[in-house]
Design an enzyme around this catalytic site. Structure first.
Site, PDB file in Angstrom:
ATOM      1  N   LYS A  11       4.858   5.232   4.125  1.00 48.15           N
ATOM      2  CA  LYS A  11       6.142   4.553   4.324  1.00 48.15           C
ATOM      3  C   LYS A  11       7.240   5.497   4.810  1.00 48.15           C
ATOM      4  O   LYS A  11       8.216   5.045   5.411  1.00 48.15           O
ATOM      5  CB  LYS A  11       6.576   3.849   3.030  1.00 48.15           C
ATOM      6  CG  LYS A  11       5.680   2.672   2.667  1.00 48.15           C
ATOM      7  CD  LYS A  11       6.188   1.911   1.463  1.00 48.15           C
ATOM      8  CE  LYS A  11       5.258   0.761   1.107  1.00 48.15           C
ATOM      9  NZ  LYS A  11       5.796  -0.076   0.007  1.00 48.15           N
ATOM     10  N   GLY A  15      10.535   5.704 -12.689  1.00 49.25           N
ATOM     11  CA  GLY A  15       9.899   6.209 -11.480  1.00 49.25           C
ATOM     12  C   GLY A  15      10.898   6.542 -10.392  1.00 49.25           C
ATOM     13  O   GLY A  15      11.840   5.784 -10.147  1.00 49.25           O
ATOM     14  N   ALA A  16      10.668   7.681  -9.731  1.00 51.77           N
ATOM     15  CA  ALA A  16      11.563   8.134  -8.666  1.00 51.77           C
ATOM     16  C   ALA A  16      10.790   8.429  -7.390  1.00 51.77           C
ATOM     17  O   ALA A  16      11.234   9.211  -6.552  1.00 51.77           O
ATOM     18  CB  ALA A  16      12.325   9.379  -9.115  1.00 51.77           C
ATOM     19  N   GLY A  17       9.626   7.785  -7.238  1.00 49.78           N
ATOM     20  CA  GLY A  17       8.832   7.955  -6.027  1.00 49.78           C
ATOM     21  C   GLY A  17       9.346   7.073  -4.902  1.00 49.78           C
ATOM     22  O   GLY A  17      10.504   6.638  -4.900  1.00 49.78           O
ATOM     23  N   GLY A  18       8.473   6.774  -3.930  1.00 47.85           N
ATOM     24  CA  GLY A  18       8.887   5.990  -2.774  1.00 47.85           C
ATOM     25  C   GLY A  18       9.402   4.614  -3.130  1.00 47.85           C
ATOM     26  O   GLY A  18      10.454   4.188  -2.646  1.00 47.85           O
ATOM     27  N   ASN A  59       8.307  -0.354   5.513  1.00 47.41           N
ATOM     28  CA  ASN A  59       7.059  -1.061   5.238  1.00 47.41           C
ATOM     29  C   ASN A  59       6.734  -2.125   6.280  1.00 47.41           C
ATOM     30  O   ASN A  59       5.695  -2.770   6.199  1.00 47.41           O
ATOM     31  CB  ASN A  59       7.094  -1.710   3.847  1.00 47.41           C
ATOM     32  CG  ASN A  59       7.907  -2.987   3.814  1.00 47.41           C
ATOM     33  OD1 ASN A  59       8.972  -3.073   4.434  1.00 47.41           O
ATOM     34  ND2 ASN A  59       7.423  -3.988   3.096  1.00 47.41           N
ATOM     35  N   THR A  63       1.767   0.642   4.192  1.00 46.63           N
ATOM     36  CA  THR A  63       1.665   0.834   2.756  1.00 46.63           C
ATOM     37  C   THR A  63       1.426   2.310   2.459  1.00 46.63           C
ATOM     38  O   THR A  63       1.430   3.148   3.362  1.00 46.63           O
ATOM     39  CB  THR A  63       0.563  -0.067   2.158  1.00 46.63           C
ATOM     40  OG1 THR A  63       0.635  -0.017   0.726  1.00 46.63           O
ATOM     41  CG2 THR A  63      -0.824   0.338   2.615  1.00 46.63           C
ATOM     42  N   ARG A 106       9.106  11.398 -14.836  1.00 43.55           N
ATOM     43  CA  ARG A 106       8.391  12.493 -15.500  1.00 43.55           C
ATOM     44  C   ARG A 106       8.963  13.843 -15.105  1.00 43.55           C
ATOM     45  O   ARG A 106       9.092  14.745 -15.928  1.00 43.55           O
ATOM     46  CB  ARG A 106       6.895  12.411 -15.151  1.00 43.55           C
ATOM     47  CG  ARG A 106       6.028  13.412 -15.894  1.00 43.55           C
ATOM     48  CD  ARG A 106       4.560  13.144 -15.633  1.00 43.55           C
ATOM     49  NE  ARG A 106       4.262  13.143 -14.205  1.00 43.55           N
ATOM     50  CZ  ARG A 106       3.063  12.887 -13.687  1.00 43.55           C
ATOM     51  NH1 ARG A 106       2.064  12.584 -14.485  1.00 43.55           N
ATOM     52  NH2 ARG A 106       2.875  12.923 -12.396  1.00 43.55           N
TER      53      ARG A 106
END
Length: 297
Positions: free
Chosen positions: A76, A136-139, A97, A72, A161
């Site tokens: 990852k 959102g463009a994170g993991g 994961n 987690t 953002r």
């Protein structure tokens, strides 16, 4: 109803979760309950791992004959250099994961994507031919973006953002999947999306307990265009994002079924078993009850 049991002996196999933090994870409940239901001699524990010790944790788990691990945040991607091999889907999204023991180390998988897809199909939603707005463009957003493109979304608009991060992800998804209708926009422009009906997937941490009073997008103009909203958060059970979708007539779901099915698929990979729909449904009710108890419902 399934119940997790204590049955640890000399032949018990160990699985676990590595991350930081891990104190509030529901994964032990998922996997220990499934082990009891299937008669698998397995125990599952969370392991807090410091950032600089991810490689040591993976090598140590293999040395200790650990059957498998979940990974987690925030590891990852960090875990990838320490794998023996990696599944193509996980390699494409650069996010792992689930670790499955193989000769010489672990093979990395991503069950987040398939878990979300399975949850959506069970809820009667689909990605194919849908116009998708991804927050959102994170993991997690990266994995969802790849899933949407690979599953044939009519279009995918990534809202973030940082517009530069959204643009970089959009270009990456176009290159890796060949899907041309992948776009990027600043999160601040969510309310001015083209006039379509969207499937919205909320993949940021905004609204996560205890910060329950916020949503990544607040403009009513955005929610008027949403027919279905998925918030990958499951604490609280009903986020502000979900409420705003519902207030404009859309249907909304949280991330608990995604959590369920990513766990189910990891358990199946480790143990070579198939979890049937009744078992999955019973476990889902246990998870819901746990969260309701946590929030005093």
């Amino acid at each position: 109803m399934m119940q997790a049991e204590e049955r640890i002996g000399g032949s018990t196999r160990l699985c676990g979760l590595i991350g930081n933090p891990v104190e509030h994870t529901l994964s032990p409940l998922i996997h220990n309950t499934l082990a009891a239901a299937c008669g698998c001699d397995l125990a599952y524990l969370p392991f807090l791992v410091e950032k600089e010790r991810v490689g040591e944790a993976v090598r140590g788990a293999y040395a200790l004959n650990v059957l498998g691990l979940n990974v987690t945040v925030p590891y990852k991607q960090a875990v990838i250099p320490f794998l023996q091999s990696i599944d193509k889907a996980a390699e494409d999204v650069e996010s792992v994961n689930t670790l499955v023991r193989v000769p010489g180390g672990y093979r990395g998988y991503n069950t987040d994507m398939s878990g979300l897809y399975r949850a959506m199909r069970e809820d009667g939603a689909r990605i194919e031919e849908e116009h998708v707005a991804l927050l959102g463009a994170g993991g997690v957003g990266r994995a969802v973006a790849y899933l949407c493109a690979a599953r044939g979304a009519a279009s995918l608009t990534i809202l973030n953002r940082s517009p530069e991060k959204a643009q970089a992800l959009a270009e990456e998804i176009r290159d890796k999947t060949g899907h041309r209708r992948v776009y990027a926009r600043p999160l601040s422009e969510a309310g001015s999306l083209p006039e379509k009906r969207y499937l919205a997937i909320q993949a940021t941490s905004v609204g996560l307990y205890p910060d329950c009073g916020r949503a990544a997008v607040e403009e009513t103009a955005f929610y008027e265009k949403i027919h279905t909203g998925y918030d990958l958060i499951y604490r609280p059970e009903r986020t502000k994002f979900m409420r705003l979708v519902q207030e404009q007539g859309g249907q909304a779901f949280n991330g608990l079924k995604m959590l369920l099915y990513q766990g189910v698929e990891a358990f199946e990979l480790w143990n070579g078993v198939q979890i049937n729909q009744q078992q999955a449904g019973e476990l889902y009710e246990i998870l819901k009850g746990n969260l309701e108890s946590e929030f005093g419902k």
